[in-house]
Design a protein around this motif. Structure first.
Motif, PDB file in Angstrom:
ATOM      1  N   GLY A  11       3.644   6.250  15.254  1.00  0.00           N
ATOM      2  CA  GLY A  11       2.919   7.978  14.914  1.00  0.00           C
ATOM      3  C   GLY A  11       3.697   8.482  13.587  1.00  0.00           C
ATOM      4  O   GLY A  11       3.416   9.053  12.990  1.00  0.00           O
ATOM      5  N   VAL A  12       3.680   7.450  12.813  1.00  0.00           N
ATOM      6  CA  VAL A  12       4.873   7.982  11.228  1.00  0.00           C
ATOM      7  C   VAL A  12       3.555   8.486  10.347  1.00  0.00           C
ATOM      8  O   VAL A  12       3.936   9.196   9.595  1.00  0.00           O
ATOM      9  N   VAL A  13       2.291   7.177  10.261  1.00  0.00           N
ATOM     10  CA  VAL A  13       1.885   7.323   9.599  1.00  0.00           C
ATOM     11  C   VAL A  13       0.658   7.744  10.423  1.00  0.00           C
ATOM     12  O   VAL A  13       0.448   7.371  11.684  1.00  0.00           O
TER      13      VAL A  13
ATOM     14  N   GLY B  98      -3.713   6.384   3.034  1.00  0.00           N
ATOM     15  CA  GLY B  98      -3.965   5.028   3.277  1.00  0.00           C
ATOM     16  C   GLY B  98      -3.876   4.083   1.927  1.00  0.00           C
ATOM     17  O   GLY B  98      -4.495   4.756   1.241  1.00  0.00           O
ATOM     18  N   PRO B  99      -4.239   2.889   2.816  1.00  0.00           N
ATOM     19  CA  PRO B  99      -4.329   1.367   2.223  1.00  0.00           C
ATOM     20  C   PRO B  99      -5.800   1.774   1.175  1.00  0.00           C
ATOM     21  O   PRO B  99      -5.624   1.805  -0.792  1.00  0.00           O
TER      22      PRO B  99
ATOM     23  N   THR C 143       4.358  -3.361   7.537  1.00  0.00           N
ATOM     24  CA  THR C 143       4.762  -2.671   8.136  1.00  0.00           C
ATOM     25  C   THR C 143       4.170  -0.867   8.546  1.00  0.00           C
ATOM     26  O   THR C 143       4.675  -0.656   9.469  1.00  0.00           O
ATOM     27  N   LEU C 144       3.227  -1.283   7.536  1.00  0.00           N
ATOM     28  CA  LEU C 144       1.521   0.044   7.819  1.00  0.00           C
ATOM     29  C   LEU C 144       1.178  -0.213   9.604  1.00  0.00           C
ATOM     30  O   LEU C 144       1.287   0.620  10.217  1.00  0.00           O
TER      31      LEU C 144
ATOM     32  N   VAL D 106       1.069  -1.299  -0.300  1.00  0.00           N
ATOM     33  CA  VAL D 106       0.166   0.099   0.325  1.00  0.00           C
ATOM     34  C   VAL D 106       0.789   1.099  -0.004  1.00  0.00           C
ATOM     35  O   VAL D 106       2.141   1.122   0.234  1.00  0.00           O
ATOM     36  N   TYR D 107       0.360   2.106  -0.632  1.00  0.00           N
ATOM     37  CA  TYR D 107       0.975   3.307  -0.643  1.00  0.00           C
ATOM     38  C   TYR D 107       0.007   4.367   0.347  1.00  0.00           C
ATOM     39  O   TYR D 107      -0.601   4.600   1.064  1.00  0.00           O
TER      40      TYR D 107
END
Length: 62
Positions: A38-40, A56-57, A30-31, A2-3
């Motif tokens: 808290g990175v994403v 997100g995904p 990883t997501l 996913v981006y």
């Protein structure tokens, strides 16, 4: 895969540095790690209220 857009700088497992605001392709595990640290995070919608617009995904935003 996913981006996701990063809220803060992150170094991936290969040692590549990514800046805050970068969009990266990550796997689900990883997501989850990025979310937990808290990175994403979810981005509040611009209308107020309790709803959010996840970048997100499932997002259709770049």
């Amino acid at each position: 895969m996913v981006y996701v857009r990063l809220n803060s700088a992150w170094t991936d497992g290969d040692g590549v540095n990514h800046a805050a605001g970068d969009t990266v392709d990550v796997d689900a595990a990883t997501l989850a790690e990025l979310q937990a640290s808290g990175v994403v995070t979810e981005v509040p919608k611009s209308g107020g209220g309790d709803t959010t617009d996840w970048v997100g995904p499932t997002s259709t935003k770049p």
